[in-house]
Design an enzyme around this catalytic site. Structure first.
Site, PDB file in Angstrom:
ATOM      1  N   ASN A  24       0.845 -31.716 -28.709  1.00 33.03           N
ATOM      2  CA  ASN A  24       0.819 -29.929 -28.702  1.00 33.03           C
ATOM      3  C   ASN A  24      -0.677 -30.766 -28.134  1.00 33.03           C
ATOM      4  O   ASN A  24      -1.564 -30.717 -27.780  1.00 33.03           O
ATOM      5  CB  ASN A  24       0.585 -29.660 -29.690  1.00 33.03           C
ATOM      6  CG  ASN A  24       0.270 -28.163 -29.344  1.00 33.03           C
ATOM      7  OD1 ASN A  24      -0.543 -27.746 -28.360  1.00 33.03           O
ATOM      8  ND2 ASN A  24      -0.151 -27.339 -30.491  1.00 33.03           N
TER       9      ASN A  24
ATOM     10  N   HIS B 291       5.868 -22.614 -25.531  1.00 31.08           N
ATOM     11  CA  HIS B 291       4.723 -23.773 -25.954  1.00 31.08           C
ATOM     12  C   HIS B 291       5.456 -24.934 -27.017  1.00 31.08           C
ATOM     13  O   HIS B 291       6.269 -24.415 -28.263  1.00 31.08           O
ATOM     14  CB  HIS B 291       3.644 -22.761 -26.762  1.00 31.08           C
ATOM     15  CG  HIS B 291       2.621 -23.631 -27.030  1.00 31.08           C
ATOM     16  ND1 HIS B 291       1.782 -24.231 -27.143  1.00 31.08           N
ATOM     17  CD2 HIS B 291       2.420 -23.622 -28.470  1.00 31.08           C
ATOM     18  CE1 HIS B 291       1.156 -24.775 -27.431  1.00 31.08           C
ATOM     19  NE2 HIS B 291       1.378 -24.024 -27.978  1.00 31.08           N
TER      20      HIS B 291
ATOM     21  N   CYS C 210      -3.046 -21.375 -27.039  1.00 33.56           N
ATOM     22  CA  CYS C 210      -2.006 -22.290 -26.819  1.00 33.56           C
ATOM     23  C   CYS C 210      -1.793 -21.799 -25.669  1.00 33.56           C
ATOM     24  O   CYS C 210      -0.680 -20.964 -24.885  1.00 33.56           O
ATOM     25  CB  CYS C 210      -1.057 -22.105 -28.117  1.00 33.56           C
ATOM     26  SG  CYS C 210      -1.527 -23.069 -29.153  1.00 33.56           S
TER      27      CYS C 210
END
Ligand code: UT7
Length: 337
Positions: free
Chosen positions: A286, A256, A115
């Site tokens: 995500n 994020h 990420c």
């Protein structure tokens, strides 16, 4: 004497057309729209068709970046792609993007930081531009997470989506704008809480690794959640302070997009009101290395990035990886200069 820095001069993104909604997932695993919305904030995510790889998404994002800026692919000197779902282990996704867009003067590489892939790629590219080694760096973050998700595992399949976004970095000499500083670190002790155990040199793919579902994402969500919330604000405050800022100087937090509750907790700890926080997790889920450039793109389209704004990027992900980057927005450049 003015300081040469790297600054973002163009943006692009690409998400596949196909949408996977919470209602679709209700038909696939034992879950509910209410649970997903309440625990994550996600409504839907985009997923690539079979045969579409990360370089396909990344190349489309790159084309938008070049078109907005009015640049020829030959004007790019380096391509860095943050991803954990490269088309193949090798050649790199960056090589494939280079070929797809025809950037015949570029070198490039993939960067594996989950990420934090985009934040780490950006900080690397910024050093190459600020040092004068290169004039233009293409920085992409993108993943086809659907290629490594077990759609029978409700604890992971509701979270992830596919998408890519990126930016162009060029030099600024104004001494004010551009990438100011970063605060990145890794903590390998967290590796076991979010990983893909099979497919690498430790557990090369065999019938057994496939049978044991080792080629999919495995996550202990609670552990990762706690770490992300704990580290979220701390690393940001340290970065701000050492550059003479406090969180009240931040115009926009681009975090994020892993879980709405993690973003809210980070913003709370920094004392940032909702209007200073970008959230688009509801639309994309995500997308791993894709979330921050997708969120930056939305921030720009919504008119939430203004010249002079102090922008804080922050991410926590598998590794663990922690990434923070601080920059002053200088506006997009259009037309070839
Ligand atoms: O981007 C990379 C970094 N990753 C992250 O930042 C993810 C961090 N973690 C998270 O976002 C959250 O931990 C999750 C969204 C993954 C899970 O949310 P949670 O609030 O931590 O739930 P939990 O894992 O503590 O599970 C609570 C309950 C469990 O049932 P019991 O044991 O209480 O009976 C789970 O079995 O929810 C159950 N559950 C579900 N129920 C309905 C887990 N997944 C689901 C589901 N639908 N999809």
């Amino acid at each position: 004497m003015t300081t040469r820095r790297a600054t973002i001069t163009s943006l692009g993104r690409f998400v596949p057309e196909k949408v996977l909604t919470n209602e679709d997932l209700e038909r696939m695993v034992e879950t509910s729209n209410d649970w997903i919305l309440e625990r994550t904030g996600i409504q839907e995510r985009h997923v690539a068709e079979k045969g579409v790889a990360t370089s396909d998404l990344a190349a489309e994002a790159a084309k938008e970046i070049l078109a907005r800026r009015g640049l020829d692919p030959d004007d790019i000197h380096v391509i860095i792609v943050g991803t954990v779902t490269p088309d193949t282990i090798f050649p790199s996704t960056a090589c494939r993007v280079q070929e797809k867009i025809g950037a015949s003067h570029a070198w490039g590489f993939d960067l594996s930081a989950a990420c934090c892939g985009f934040v780490y790629a950006l900080t690397n590219g910024a050093q190459l531009v600020a040092s004068g080694a290169h004039e233009r760096a293409l920085i992409i973050g993108g993943d086809v997470m659907s290629s490594i998700i077990n759609y029978e595992d409700r604890s992971t399949c509701i979270l992830f989506g596919d998408g890519a976004g990126g930016v162009l970095l060029e030099a600024t000499e104004d001494g004010e704008g551009g990438v100011i500083d970063f605060n990145n670190w890794v903590d390998g002790s967290g590796g076991r809480f979010l990983h893909m155990p099979g497919g690498g040199s430790l557990n090369p793919p065999t019938e057994e690794t496939v049978r044991k579902r080792m080629h999919y994402v495995h996550q202990d969500g609670r552990q990762v959640f706690k770490y992300a919330v704990r580290q979220g604000a701390a690393a940001s405050l340290e970065l701000l302070e050492r550059n003479g800022y406090s969180s009240s100087d931040v115009s926009l937090l681009v975090a994020h997009q892993a879980n709405q509750r993690i973003i809210d907790a980070t913003a709370d700890r920094l004392g940032l009101p909702p209007e200073k926080v970008i959230k688009n997790i509801q639309m994309f889920g995500n997308t791993t290395a894709g979330t921050i450039p997708l969120a930056l793109w939305d921030a720009h389209e919504e008119g939430r990035l203004n010249k002079g704004d102090l922008v804080l990027l922050c991410a926590v992900g598998a590794g663990y990886t922690v990434g923070r980057c601080l920059f002053r927005w200088t506006g997009l450049r259009t037309g070839y200069a």
